[in-house]
Design a protein around this motif. Sequence first.
Motif, PDB file in Angstrom:
ATOM      1  N   ALA A 134       0.837  -1.199   0.000  1.00 15.82           N
ATOM      2  CA  ALA A 134       0.000   0.000   0.000  1.00 15.82           C
ATOM      3  C   ALA A 134       0.873   1.251   0.000  1.00 15.82           C
ATOM      4  O   ALA A 134       0.659   2.183  -0.782  1.00 15.82           O
ATOM      5  CB  ALA A 134      -0.915  -0.012   1.217  1.00 15.82           C
ATOM      6  N   VAL A 135       1.896   1.249   0.857  1.00 14.95           N
ATOM      7  CA  VAL A 135       2.782   2.416   0.933  1.00 14.95           C
ATOM      8  C   VAL A 135       3.499   2.631  -0.396  1.00 14.95           C
ATOM      9  O   VAL A 135       3.538   3.736  -0.938  1.00 14.95           O
ATOM     10  CB  VAL A 135       3.808   2.236   2.074  1.00 14.95           C
ATOM     11  CG1 VAL A 135       4.811   3.372   2.063  1.00 14.95           C
ATOM     12  CG2 VAL A 135       3.099   2.161   3.410  1.00 14.95           C
ATOM     13  N   LEU A 136       4.048   1.534  -0.941  1.00 15.22           N
ATOM     14  CA  LEU A 136       4.784   1.650  -2.201  1.00 15.22           C
ATOM     15  C   LEU A 136       3.879   2.153  -3.318  1.00 15.22           C
ATOM     16  O   LEU A 136       4.255   3.040  -4.095  1.00 15.22           O
ATOM     17  CB  LEU A 136       5.387   0.300  -2.593  1.00 15.22           C
ATOM     18  CG  LEU A 136       6.673  -0.081  -1.866  1.00 15.22           C
ATOM     19  CD1 LEU A 136       7.117  -1.475  -2.271  1.00 15.22           C
ATOM     20  CD2 LEU A 136       7.774   0.927  -2.168  1.00 15.22           C
ATOM     21  N   LEU A 137       2.685   1.600  -3.389  1.00 10.82           N
ATOM     22  CA  LEU A 137       1.767   2.014  -4.448  1.00 10.82           C
ATOM     23  C   LEU A 137       1.353   3.470  -4.271  1.00 10.82           C
ATOM     24  O   LEU A 137       1.207   4.208  -5.245  1.00 10.82           O
ATOM     25  CB  LEU A 137       0.531   1.113  -4.458  1.00 10.82           C
ATOM     26  CG  LEU A 137       0.726  -0.226  -5.154  1.00 10.82           C
ATOM     27  CD1 LEU A 137      -0.517  -1.079  -5.002  1.00 10.82           C
ATOM     28  CD2 LEU A 137       1.031  -0.019  -6.630  1.00 10.82           C
ATOM     29  N   ALA A 138       1.171   3.876  -3.007  1.00  7.74           N
ATOM     30  CA  ALA A 138       0.825   5.266  -2.768  1.00  7.74           C
ATOM     31  C   ALA A 138       1.942   6.167  -3.291  1.00  7.74           C
ATOM     32  O   ALA A 138       1.696   7.202  -3.932  1.00  7.74           O
ATOM     33  CB  ALA A 138       0.596   5.499  -1.278  1.00  7.74           C
ATOM     34  N   ALA A 139       3.179   5.741  -3.037  1.00 10.03           N
ATOM     35  CA  ALA A 139       4.319   6.512  -3.540  1.00 10.03           C
ATOM     36  C   ALA A 139       4.287   6.574  -5.061  1.00 10.03           C
ATOM     37  O   ALA A 139       4.478   7.637  -5.666  1.00 10.03           O
ATOM     38  CB  ALA A 139       5.621   5.888  -3.052  1.00 10.03           C
ATOM     39  N   VAL A 140       4.014   5.445  -5.665  1.00  5.23           N
ATOM     40  CA  VAL A 140       3.925   5.410  -7.126  1.00  5.23           C
ATOM     41  C   VAL A 140       2.832   6.363  -7.606  1.00  5.23           C
ATOM     42  O   VAL A 140       3.007   7.125  -8.567  1.00  5.23           O
ATOM     43  CB  VAL A 140       3.640   3.973  -7.629  1.00  5.23           C
ATOM     44  CG1 VAL A 140       3.303   3.969  -9.115  1.00  5.23           C
ATOM     45  CG2 VAL A 140       4.839   3.076  -7.369  1.00  5.23           C
ATOM     46  N   ALA A 141       1.704   6.355  -6.898  1.00  9.64           N
ATOM     47  CA  ALA A 141       0.581   7.205  -7.288  1.00  9.64           C
ATOM     48  C   ALA A 141       0.991   8.672  -7.254  1.00  9.64           C
ATOM     49  O   ALA A 141       0.746   9.432  -8.207  1.00  9.64           O
ATOM     50  CB  ALA A 141      -0.604   6.963  -6.360  1.00  9.64           C
TER      51      ALA A 141
END
Lengths: 408, 424, 512, 329
Positions: B346-353
Amino acid sequence: MTLLRRTGLALLAPVLAIVVALAISALVITLIGENPFTAVRVMFDFGDTPSQQTQAMVVVLNRAVPLFLAGLAVSVAFRMGLFNIGVEGQYRLATILAAAVGAAVALPGPLHVLLIVVVAMAVGAIWAGIVALLKVTRGVSEVISSIMLNFIALGTASFLLTGPLRGSEPGASIITTADVPESGWFPGLNGVFSVLGLAEPRTELYGFLLVAVVVGVVVSVLIKRTRFGFDLRASGLSPSAATASGVDARGMVIKTMLISGAIAGLIGLPDLLGDQHNYGTEFTSGLGFLGIAVALLGRNTPVGIALGALLFGFLDRAAIPLQFADIPASVVTIIQGTIVLSVVIANEVARRLTRRQAERGNAVAPPSTGDGSTGGGQGPGGGPPPDDGPGSATGPGLTTAQPQGAGR
Amino acid sequence: MSTATTTPAPSRGALTDRLLGRNPQRRVLYLLLGLVVLFSAVRVISGEQALTSSSTFSAALLLAVPLALVALGGLFSERAGVVNIGLEGMMILGTWGAGWAGYQWGWTGALIGGAVFGAAGGLVHAIATVTFGVDHVVSGVAINILAEGVVRFLSELLYTDNAAGGGVTQSPPLSSRPPSFSLPVLSSGPDLLGDLEGKHWFLLSDVAGLLRGLTNGVGVLTVLAVLLIPASYLVLWRTAFGLRLRSCGENPAAADSLGVPVYRLKYIAVIISGALAGLGGVFLVFIATIYREGQTGGRGFIGLAALIFGNWRPGGLAAGAGLFGFADALQLRSATAVVALLLLIAVLLAAVAVWQALRGKRTQAVLAAVFAAAALVAFLTVDELPEGIVSFTPHLTTLLVLSLASQRLRMPKADGLVYRRGEH
Amino acid sequence: MNESAPLAVELRGITKRFPGVVANKDIELRVRRGEVHAIVGENGAGKSTLMKTLYGMHRPDEGEILLDGTAVTFKSPADAIAAGIGMVHQHFMLADNFTVLENVVLGSEPTKGGRLDRAEARRRIREISDRYALGLDPDTLVEDLGVGDRQRVEIAKVLYRGATTLILDEPTAVLVPQEVDELFGNLAELKREGLTVIFISHKLDEVRKVADSITVIRRGTTVGEADPRTTTAKQLAEMMVGAELPTPQTRTSTVRDTPVLQLRGVTVATVGGRPAVDDVSLTVREGEVVGIAGVEGNGQAELVDAIMGLRPLAAGSIVLGADDIAGWSTRRRREQGLGFIPEDRHRQGMLLEAPLWENRILGHQTRPPAVKGAFIDRKGARADTERIMRDYDVRAPGPDTLAVALSGGNQQKLIVGREMSARPRLLIAAHPTRGVDVGAQSVIWELLKDARAEGMGIVLVSADLDELIGLSDTLHVMLRGALVATLDPASLTPEELGGHMTGARDTTVGAA
Amino acid sequence: SDEDDSASGGSSESSSASGDLRIGLAYDTGGRGDKSFNDSAYAGVEAAIASLGGEVQELSPNDDASNRPELLTQLAEQGFDPVIAVGFAYGDIISDIAADFPDTTFAIIDSTGVDLGEGNVTGLQFAANEGSFLAGVAAALKSTTNYVGFVGGVETPLIQSFEAGFAAGAEAAKPGITVDVKYISPAGDFSGFSDPARGQIVAQGIFDAGADIVYHAAGGSGTGVFEAAAASGKRAIGVDSDQYQTVDDPAQQAVIMTSMLKRVDNAVEAFITDFSEGNVEGGTDITNDLETEGVGLSYSGGFIDDIKTQIDEFAQQIIDGEIEVPTAP
Ligand SMILES: Nc1ncnc2c1ncn2[C@@H]1O[C@H](COP(=O)(O)OP(=O)(O)OP(=O)(O)O)[C@@H](O)[C@H]1O
Ligand SMILES: Nc1ncnc2c1ncn2[C@@H]1O[C@H](COP(=O)(O)OP(=O)(O)OP(=O)(O)O)[C@@H](O)[C@H]1O
Ligand SMILES: [Mg+2]
Ligand SMILES: [Mg+2]
């Protein structure tokens, strides 16, 4: 060239392959102190009573049907240079979901079967479609994604089976989905034996054999005779040339994988609809991988694949009589591997001999008759062989038969 | 002079390119640091000590090494232009060879036996593909089938009624065990890292866990495998032999026209490939101390995937094997730790977003945000995932990383093409 | 020259057979030390085969090879290299993913303690590059080089191995005049150093300019030797084919008023850098040949791809007739009257492993005579292939022959025939005569001229400046992705055009 | 294949004169030599032949075990009687064949013969949960960390009954003890029975988490569990046979505290003896439990001799029905 010599050349590859495979197998059997001739006799011993003999044929055919479908699924993708190593996962997931849907509904016979078939094909197609989608949108190699999706399918099937789709009672040793009611069974073909005046075999010949034949014919026509098939083969032979000719490469990847996956979805159905009527932990696995071997053995043509599937079915059946003759069943696995290897090597050797022959004569021989020598440079699949239409792969002097075509 | 455009540095593999741009060393460091911090934070929040425990890391190493060995095998073969789907079969032969030689001559015997049997598989593949020009996939598939039969047959032949033990599905145990090493003081004896890890401090304990996991009780073959990665790089990219070998995979006709013995090199490469895959099998035998039928469990295919993941480069394939090994270790260690992984995702994807939004790519940003939210919700609501789902954690992780990272994979140009002199 | 001195290379009675083809039959070749010796002949005459024999890539079925008067047998190129022979192949033999350095040293690498000694290799390549003015940077990736540079890498490879006899197989086919001149400068340099050069070309003027002596080959056998100083190009051509030397000169203008293709501000982006095609606008009218000149790698290929729909547009519009086709698929464009002769026939024009009749279908999958509805019309395709083979003089046993078995010229004629048969409104012809012999060349030129007279619009991209000037009604010059000049071919010399192409001349924009 | 050697065709020539007992044995995947229950079943047959005379024909299934029905059919067709199917995997196919050969007597190991509705199949079942209960007792009593573990090969109902018994036993002997349970692979993926590397990693994880004794029911992956125990200086409990005697490796032998015995050999031998005496009823299940000594603990190596009395007490309570051992977790 004389007719005799031509026929000789055409038969060279299969004969060579069989000789090599037999020689290696004989060596192996001799090594364990048994008589290879006994082994051969035993393998062809279909039993003593007429009913045993027909039963043996049924066993071979019933094994060959799923293998044929698996080979076909792999070959469709191969034809356009895609290596669908994910057939395994596609059929496992398709079968469990089809079994669950089949068990959940009650419909009149043909409709029920049709529904199950449609669900299986749809699931297989969707699962293969993920591979295609990842490839065209994200450039993920289909080899990796389909390997990974195999494991994911296996895990998912396991989760479904032990969880939401569990149909067997809690105490049972084998977990299965609920049984498909009888309206969803595919009738067997044993009637054919009585019509032919043969003894009735003990178990049913899968009626799904007919479906497999139809699928084989459809695929054959689709690939060889239609525009779509042309685009597909062109993409396999040269992706860049196909694109320049107006083929939508991405669309082609998706369509091909969908077809391949849909066929893969059928692999489990002969067993499901003809015998098991449920999917369980003991449902036959590994057919997807065997399908690769069968497809390659059959040089990606439906007829070849059918022969390859029959050969594998035959060898598989032979494992039992061999054990009665005190020859370990592993010999069969060795023979299978040896045959695949020697068939492909023999094809290659025959190809060269044919060329050298042509060199001395004045016929124009093609530099390659296909198998494996092509290779579009994309994907490790190498290239699929060219069309096996009449005379297309052989020069004018050799139109009767492809050296690779017959005899497997 | 015609146009010589300034070109970007060669691609370094999917992941690194996307995440780091083109300035390696320092960025790799940043990336690693960032990941450690992230993992540490997730561990503290979720309370899942397994996430960064030395136990997990040493398991990850055990799971990654055979994959890396197989992938290295694939590297040699495919760099020389021979696609090797038969790695699984060569690995199977390697396990058998190790078991057979190992019960008679101990662990050194096993090492040699496994490599030799694997190499024999490679030799068959080379004969078929190089001499006979058989399609590489065909030959590889045939070798996989053949290997299964051969090992079963050999076991039947040699282990039935063998006084040393064994049977059709397994060998007698190794007569000696391979040595293993630990860093003195730090990870053994006083075990300072172990102490630190036990404190469960933020960051410090996680780093200690990582270091201890990679330095405690490391087997001899692990050391060898880890050395083989840079060694393969040096051999393939820094020696004349490596240049010639790689030229066979890029343009064999060109190599041939310069007098490079293409066939011989392909033979050597494929045999090395088999030997390395065999060593991957030896590694499994070392863990089990016996050969056991079915021991490889498809690792040959995963190794192949790691090779492609790593863009046909030693560093990349090691990263691929490491990623897979870690995810696999986590799922074998603790089903709940896998749930904690969701928070990480979730954290990584949020960063990607956020990053995609900054770059003005709205659809990607929204997509990543949605998945981030989904992962977060899953983390908060799910306590433990069912065994079936947990079991494919590493496969799903690999697939996710691959599809999120940009794909600039480049296989050797003539990989998989049958080369025949004068027929190009 | 000294007649009594042993010949550097002498081939006696060389015969080489391939399946169904006798590529060389009893060939004689005599090359003196220190000369530039040209070999000319039609496509498929057997020139490359002969040179490969000399370079040890295959062994002759009959005949012998003498170097400096002594007979030798080569088992592999390694033997030939050791004997001082080097070859630059017609199709580049380079690993694209390797650097110049790696390509050059491959096979004879300097090593230090087992390691590849890059420093030493770099030094030696620089030395060769300086000495023969090759201008090579050892650390560039070959895939980033243009053809001219690739050629020089090939030459460097040969020189690096200390060759005293160089074989250059059609080195100028892909070069613009300036590059050809540079190459000839390089050759002169080599000659001065006492090296022997064997040189193959279809461009007879060139041959006469650079060669000291010429051997003519026809259908696999030697026709004879010619002296370049006394033989005209016309005579040479007659020796080769028994035909007249063709010229690409167009007759009267057939340009009509209706535009068939209009490009407005067409821009194609490349990954990262500046646009590959930069704001290109041009119009092609019915019956007009619009030529596009440019040094290779200046965006012509990308422009062609953009028109064909093989590459997305970053900006601009493409109007075919009255329709904006920018959003159309390649297939739709072809269906609506775009014809395409691709630059690289092996990559984009043919399915090499498929029979000719299937290649007839390629690109025309949705139209008769090749298809009927959703199905392939095998009979129709075969019949039409036979017609094309007759009408366009494609020499092959029959429509079932695999395309790979045809020589390059015959493959090209098949492609031209195929595209013409569909009667497109607009034909994109990218290097339509590249690597094609004089006979086939004139056939193709005639075909283009006829089509133009019938009102077809043609976009002609070519590296052959005579062809461009001779065929075009309007000529644009492309440099770094942009059209920098529009010239009138009627009053233009190849040298002037070359100047525009390299940006050396002021770009005077003429009327569009 | 012209010779008409019908009934005895292809069978082994060792047809003895002493008795016409012709036993058919269809193995589970792996076949004879698996060092596990295939071998155990064979041992039972051998013992029976030794005392009763007769011969045996063994058959192993193919790689994907898709030809199981054919194995039984062929054995029955060739006149072998009784036909013994080794492994519960035969459970869903044996009824069809039994129906086709009503005169042949079948037995199936680890599965029920009652529910099939055929009168000629006997289920040879084992109360693995009861044996595992004792293993749990032993583990709990011997654990100093109050933390024990269980490694299952594949998460199937059969293995889950091992888990359930073990956990119950541990809890009974030492209430509040931690039992760490882990499976190597999910249901349907049988790699968990043949992957010692994963077995090692899973067991190591349990040891690292604080357990000092791990019980495995993981087939061939078990060596990995022993290896993990040896590497961390902890203990392991074997399964099926007395693994202390069968591992061949002194280092592993040293960590095998006890094994949960599942006497397939005894059950098979008893079944054949009953058959030869005409005592097989069919359509019944023979449950081999603590009472019949069909399951139990081994004491080789003397690691648990000191707690034998406590173990026996629990065993007696189970036999007496005072303790009801669960079959599912
Ligand atoms: N000179 C060296 N000595 C020791 N190890 C090395 C050396 N060079 C590279 N390695 C190791 O080998 C691996 C090579 O992987 P990879 O091919 O990705 O390298 P790279 O840095 O991309 O290579 P290049 O510099 O050619 O681009 C790296 O992980 C690195 O740890
Ligand atoms: N490896 C081969 N196998 C079969 N035929 C070949 C092979 N190489 C060349 N040929 C045939 O031999 C003949 C001579 O070919 P070659 O390449 O020598 O011609 P060329 O004079 O170089 O032609 P071009 O000007 O087109 O390069 C042609 O008909 C060609 O098709
Ligand atoms: Mg590198
Ligand atoms: Mg040529």
